[in-house]
Write a protein that holds these residues in place. Structure first.
Motif, PDB file in Angstrom:
ATOM      1  N   GLU A   1       0.809  -1.216   0.000  1.00 39.43           N
ATOM      2  CA  GLU A   1       0.000   0.000   0.000  1.00 39.43           C
ATOM      3  C   GLU A   1       0.851   1.279   0.000  1.00 39.43           C
ATOM      4  OE1 GLU A   1      -2.986   0.321  -0.528  1.00 39.43           O
ATOM      5  OE2 GLU A   1      -3.415   2.387   0.051  1.00 39.43           O
ATOM      6  N   ARG A   2       1.825   1.319   0.910  1.00 39.96           N
ATOM      7  CA  ARG A   2       2.602   2.543   1.034  1.00 39.96           C
ATOM      8  C   ARG A   2       3.383   2.851  -0.227  1.00 39.96           C
ATOM      9  NH1 ARG A   2       7.183   3.080   5.555  1.00 39.96           N
ATOM     10  NH2 ARG A   2       8.161   1.636   4.094  1.00 39.96           N
ATOM     11  N   SER A   3       4.014   1.848  -0.769  1.00 37.35           N
ATOM     12  CA  SER A   3       4.790   2.052  -1.987  1.00 37.35           C
ATOM     13  C   SER A   3       3.883   2.533  -3.112  1.00 37.35           C
ATOM     14  CB  SER A   3       5.472   0.755  -2.404  1.00 37.35           C
ATOM     15  OG  SER A   3       6.328   0.306  -1.389  1.00 37.35           O
ATOM     16  N   TRP A   4       2.721   1.941  -3.208  1.00 36.05           N
ATOM     17  CA  TRP A   4       1.775   2.326  -4.257  1.00 36.05           C
ATOM     18  C   TRP A   4       1.355   3.787  -4.106  1.00 36.05           C
ATOM     19  CZ3 TRP A   4      -0.098   2.387  -8.750  1.00 36.05           C
ATOM     20  CH2 TRP A   4      -1.363   2.930  -9.010  1.00 36.05           C
ATOM     21  N   VAL A   5       1.048   4.176  -2.896  1.00 38.22           N
ATOM     22  CA  VAL A   5       0.641   5.563  -2.665  1.00 38.22           C
ATOM     23  C   VAL A   5       1.759   6.508  -3.086  1.00 38.22           C
ATOM     24  CG1 VAL A   5       0.155   7.282  -0.889  1.00 38.22           C
ATOM     25  CG2 VAL A   5      -0.995   5.065  -0.823  1.00 38.22           C
ATOM     26  N   ILE A   6       2.975   6.136  -2.733  1.00 40.42           N
ATOM     27  CA  ILE A   6       4.091   7.031  -3.057  1.00 40.42           C
ATOM     28  C   ILE A   6       4.406   7.020  -4.553  1.00 40.42           C
ATOM     29  CG2 ILE A   6       6.582   7.342  -2.716  1.00 40.42           C
ATOM     30  CD1 ILE A   6       6.125   6.641   0.201  1.00 40.42           C
ATOM     31  N   LEU A   7       4.356   5.852  -5.154  1.00 42.96           N
ATOM     32  CA  LEU A   7       4.564   5.802  -6.607  1.00 42.96           C
ATOM     33  C   LEU A   7       3.513   6.645  -7.298  1.00 42.96           C
ATOM     34  CD1 LEU A   7       5.826   4.710  -9.209  1.00 42.96           C
ATOM     35  CD2 LEU A   7       4.253   2.764  -9.073  1.00 42.96           C
TER      36      LEU A   7
ATOM     37  N   VAL B   1       4.114   9.858  -9.650  1.00 43.00           N
ATOM     38  CA  VAL B   1       3.666   9.932 -11.043  1.00 43.00           C
ATOM     39  C   VAL B   1       2.749  11.132 -11.236  1.00 43.00           C
ATOM     40  CG1 VAL B   1       2.319   8.771 -12.821  1.00 43.00           C
ATOM     41  CG2 VAL B   1       3.917   7.454 -11.435  1.00 43.00           C
ATOM     42  N   THR B   2       1.766  11.247 -10.382  1.00 43.50           N
ATOM     43  CA  THR B   2       0.827  12.358 -10.507  1.00 43.50           C
ATOM     44  C   THR B   2       1.546  13.693 -10.409  1.00 43.50           C
ATOM     45  OG1 THR B   2      -0.759  10.937  -9.374  1.00 43.50           O
ATOM     46  CG2 THR B   2      -1.363  13.244  -9.655  1.00 43.50           C
ATOM     47  N   GLY B   3       2.464  13.761  -9.457  1.00 43.29           N
ATOM     48  CA  GLY B   3       3.226  14.997  -9.302  1.00 43.29           C
ATOM     49  C   GLY B   3       4.023  15.314 -10.541  1.00 43.29           C
ATOM     50  N   TYR B   4       4.639  14.276 -11.094  1.00 41.88           N
ATOM     51  CA  TYR B   4       5.458  14.507 -12.288  1.00 41.88           C
ATOM     52  C   TYR B   4       4.584  14.931 -13.464  1.00 41.88           C
ATOM     53  CZ  TYR B   4       8.673  13.769 -16.116  1.00 41.88           C
ATOM     54  OH  TYR B   4       9.447  13.944 -17.236  1.00 41.88           O
ATOM     55  N   ILE B   5       3.424  14.328 -13.576  1.00 39.29           N
ATOM     56  CA  ILE B   5       2.501  14.714 -14.654  1.00 39.29           C
ATOM     57  C   ILE B   5       2.135  16.183 -14.511  1.00 39.29           C
ATOM     58  CG2 ILE B   5       0.128  14.430 -15.472  1.00 39.29           C
ATOM     59  CD1 ILE B   5       0.436  11.426 -14.979  1.00 39.29           C
ATOM     60  N   ARG B   6       1.945  16.576 -13.278  1.00 40.24           N
ATOM     61  CA  ARG B   6       1.520  17.954 -13.052  1.00 40.24           C
ATOM     62  C   ARG B   6       2.675  18.948 -13.242  1.00 40.24           C
ATOM     63  NH1 ARG B   6      -2.827  17.682  -9.111  1.00 40.24           N
ATOM     64  NH2 ARG B   6      -1.437  17.727  -7.325  1.00 40.24           N
ATOM     65  N   MET B   7       3.843  18.639 -12.696  1.00 39.55           N
ATOM     66  CA  MET B   7       4.927  19.613 -12.671  1.00 39.55           C
ATOM     67  C   MET B   7       5.872  19.532 -13.865  1.00 39.55           C
ATOM     68  SD  MET B   7       3.905  20.562  -9.763  1.00 39.55           S
ATOM     69  CE  MET B   7       5.146  21.744  -9.201  1.00 39.55           C
ATOM     70  N   ALA B   8       5.857  18.431 -14.539  1.00 39.10           N
ATOM     71  CA  ALA B   8       6.773  18.248 -15.674  1.00 39.10           C
ATOM     72  C   ALA B   8       8.221  18.367 -15.245  1.00 39.10           C
ATOM     73  CB  ALA B   8       6.477  19.247 -16.791  1.00 39.10           C
ATOM     74  N   ALA B   9       8.488  18.054 -14.004  1.00 42.32           N
ATOM     75  CA  ALA B   9       9.862  18.125 -13.504  1.00 42.32           C
ATOM     76  C   ALA B   9      10.042  17.047 -12.440  1.00 42.32           C
ATOM     77  CB  ALA B   9      10.124  19.507 -12.919  1.00 42.32           C
TER      78      ALA B   9
ATOM     79  N   GLN C   1      -2.059  13.042 -19.162  1.00 47.87           N
ATOM     80  CA  GLN C   1      -3.089  13.035 -18.121  1.00 47.87           C
ATOM     81  C   GLN C   1      -3.957  11.796 -18.300  1.00 47.87           C
ATOM     82  OE1 GLN C   1      -4.034  15.776 -15.917  1.00 47.87           O
ATOM     83  NE2 GLN C   1      -3.431  17.653 -16.985  1.00 47.87           N
ATOM     84  N   TYR C   2      -3.384  10.671 -17.872  1.00 47.38           N
ATOM     85  CA  TYR C   2      -4.072   9.408 -18.114  1.00 47.38           C
ATOM     86  C   TYR C   2      -5.464   9.384 -17.495  1.00 47.38           C
ATOM     87  CZ  TYR C   2       0.528   7.805 -19.572  1.00 47.38           C
ATOM     88  OH  TYR C   2       1.716   7.668 -20.223  1.00 47.38           O
ATOM     89  N   ASP C   3      -5.576  10.012 -16.348  1.00 45.66           N
ATOM     90  CA  ASP C   3      -6.863   9.955 -15.644  1.00 45.66           C
ATOM     91  C   ASP C   3      -7.984  10.634 -16.431  1.00 45.66           C
ATOM     92  OD1 ASP C   3      -5.556  12.358 -15.342  1.00 45.66           O
ATOM     93  OD2 ASP C   3      -6.596  12.857 -13.485  1.00 45.66           O
ATOM     94  N   GLN C   4      -7.597  11.531 -17.340  1.00 44.32           N
ATOM     95  CA  GLN C   4      -8.613  12.178 -18.158  1.00 44.32           C
ATOM     96  C   GLN C   4      -8.737  11.512 -19.527  1.00 44.32           C
ATOM     97  OE1 GLN C   4      -7.832  16.368 -18.381  1.00 44.32           O
ATOM     98  NE2 GLN C   4      -8.038  16.650 -16.173  1.00 44.32           N
ATOM     99  N   VAL C   5      -7.572  11.214 -20.118  1.00 44.23           N
ATOM    100  CA  VAL C   5      -7.561  10.723 -21.496  1.00 44.23           C
ATOM    101  C   VAL C   5      -8.175   9.330 -21.603  1.00 44.23           C
ATOM    102  CG1 VAL C   5      -6.056   9.921 -23.336  1.00 44.23           C
ATOM    103  CG2 VAL C   5      -5.647  12.137 -22.272  1.00 44.23           C
ATOM    104  N   ILE C   6      -7.834   8.463 -20.666  1.00 46.37           N
ATOM    105  CA  ILE C   6      -8.318   7.089 -20.792  1.00 46.37           C
ATOM    106  C   ILE C   6      -9.848   6.989 -20.691  1.00 46.37           C
ATOM    107  CG2 ILE C   6      -8.263   4.813 -19.681  1.00 46.37           C
ATOM    108  CD1 ILE C   6      -5.257   5.193 -19.365  1.00 46.37           C
TER     109      ILE C   6
END
Lengths: 352, 352
Positions: free
Chosen positions: A7-13, A17-25, A322-327
């Motif tokens: 669970e913890r690893s998944w939350v952090i992964l 990912v979400t952070g990277y999608i948002r910040m592009a950095a 933005q997989y959460d939107q595109v898919i």
DNA sequence: GTTAGCACTCATCGATGAAGAGTGCTAAGT
DNA sequence: ACTTAGCACTCTTCATCGATGAGTGCTAAC
């Protein structure tokens, strides 16, 4: 390979990912902690991230940078996220009503136009590059009408219409030793004789006939036989890449532009995807065959009518899409468009 | 405005322009002197350049840089150069033989395809971006054939073929109160009744008829009337700009890419050019209407058949285009393609 | 097992300065 | 009077340097 994360690893992964999608950095432990209000401290997150890096889900551009998900990390994220209740991109309700409008007074006969209109709208919402593809000749189709019309003194126009409304045309030079009237009559025979036979069957039968006929006739028929239709491909908003920081260098833009000019290669990709999957295909980064597509993700769906592939549509964006939107959007489009085709398309053949 | 330069000024302007085309960078007095083996010393050249700058033919990016021709300077250069004996770009002989091959077994009925093939070749030789445009409906054309075919239970396919081999198709919903057979019969009446009338004329006549007919008939006819054909536009090698130093920044590339997506604007440009010129049009830099086209030169030619505009082809490149190669090439293409069209095209109408 | 603290790494950014290209002016040459 | 050599001056380009700051990895304490 496909270890299941705790669970913890998944939350952090997932947060990375979400952070990277948002910040592009690259996103650091502190950012993950703060941005997502996680109860783990930056130090803990760092430890987990180090683990995730070891399994190959994250990378490090350099020592003192944050983490970036690898394609494998994105893949795990996409496969294990539940997007079904995810928010569709802003403007989707509007898209839906527009889509209904488009579909209500259109026919799959004009599939390319319809799909183009749809993807035009979609690229406006998603800001990714859209692709529309219509497959070429479908030899299994039946002949609806064949007509030969006088064009100039030496040439005729052969127009062949299939049951799905595909129009194939071909200029035919009047063979030596035949008059225009004769050729037209010949065409009419063909029209009445072969109506509602499949194109392959017609070709087979003509091939046989050819032996019994004279030179001039053979010439006419062989010209008719060569009528074909190339697949078509259209791109929308290829300039979308210019807005993304990871494509901000002229060199990467160049790669992208050159790739989009390789229509044959793009076409092949869609052809392969259709053989593999019938629903929404997601190809992330290095999962793509083309080198220039490696920093990209391709999300595609085929348009089918009873197992016959009519074409495909797709979106191409950065790997941090933005997989959460595109898919969800593509799932929706797949369902709606295929339903529309099945309901309103002219009958398609059953056998080859 | 169009002062005539004395010999020396012309030589120096010409050398500066040529040098700039070659080097893609400001060219200094010394470079002009050396590169072209001029008998004037750098100092003299500097003086002349200062004069040319005053008349507006050259500019100065900054004090210690060489000179760059202004669009006005390029214009003077283009207008006063004799390109007629200029060397065609490398590969032109090959292009010519390929072109003859393409033209020999093609018909203007497939104009878009033919022009596309040609520009594909041309962009390979010139390394500039190619545009192919086919004009849309030409209302002056005469009807060659009109056919209504059954498609589904509720819809029919109307196929309209004009004398130039244009195929227009449209799905027609069977109007309430009419049977499919009735509608097909109606279509046949239309086919025999209006054959070889111009499309405008047919529309006029239908409009009149409509009043005398019942609701259902009106519906059918108005659906038929709305058959049309959009103009088509194709681009080739848009990535050519990525090779040019003056477009090496992502921002300028972005401008270019966005511009190429504005099909309507591009179409308008060609439409305007046709009204102005019948031969080779050259639009240099700021002479272009679109902001994104200002760092570009557009060289275009229309494809005509007896005063009827069928389409256009063009090349878009940087302002420092290789005019000495491109212009003769386009002159040649204009002559050859228009000749081909006039010789092999189906007859076009004379009046509206 | 988790977290605070801290030394260390490395990209980024702005300042500095040398190098080099090219001009414009002046004065000498033809 | 036109042309040219000489020279000071300007301004970009490029590499270097150091400060900044974000983020890690390790260690030790909780």
């Amino acid at each position: 390979m496909t270890d299941t994360l705790d669970e913890r690893s998944w939350v952090i992964l997932s947060a990375t990912v979400t952070g990277y999608i948002r910040m592009a950095a690259p996103v650091g432990s502190r950012a993950v902690n703060r941005l997502f209000g996680l109860s783990y401290s930056p130090a803990t997150i760092r430890n987990v991230m180090a683990d995730l890096e070891e399994i190959g889900y994250l990378t490090h551009p350099h020592t003192s940078a944050g983490r970036i998900p690898t394609p494998k990390g994105f893949r795990y994220f996409v496969d294990n996220s539940d997007f079904s209740k995810g928010a569709l991109p802003a403007g989707t309700p509007k898209l839906e009503s527009l889509l209904e409008g488009v579909l209500s007074d259109a026919s799959p006969v004009d599939l390319l136009d319809v799909l183009s209109t749809v993807m035009n709208l979609v690229t406006r919402i998603t800001h990714y590059t859209g692709i529309v593809m219509e497959s070429g000749v479908r030899n299994g189709e039946r002949l609806l009408s064949f007509e030969v019309l006088p064009l100039t003194e030496r040439s005729l126009l052969a127009v062949l219409i299939t049951e799905t409304g595909m129009v194939l045309k071909k200029v035919i030079m009047i063979p030596e030793g035949l008059g225009a009237a004769e050729v037209i009559a010949l065409g009419e025979d063909l029209n009445t004789g072969f109506r509602s036979c499949t194109l392959v069957r017609i070709r087979e039968m003509l091939m046989k006939e050819i032996e019994h006929l004279g030179r001039a006739y053979v010439e006419f028929f062989s010209q008719v036989l060569s009528v074909s239709r190339q697949p078509e491909l259209k791109l929308f908003r290829t300039s979308s890449f210019t807005d993304l920081p990871e494509f901000s260098s002229a060199a990467t833009l160049r790669e992208i532009m050159v790739m989009f000019e390789e229509e044959a290669a793009l076409f092949r990709i869609f052809e392969e995807l259709v053989h593999e999957e019938r629903g929404v295909s997601v190809r992330i980064g290095s999962e793509n065959p083309l080198p220039a597509l490696q920093p990209c993700t391709l999300v595609a769906i085929p348009i089918m009518n009873r197992n016959v592939w009519l074409g495909s549509i797709g979106l191409i964006g950065p790997v941090r899409m933005q997989y959460d939107q595109v898919i969800p959007l593509m799932v929706y489009l797949s369902r709606r468009l295929n339903q529309w085709v099945e309901e309103t398309a002219p009958l398609l053949p059953l056998g080859p």
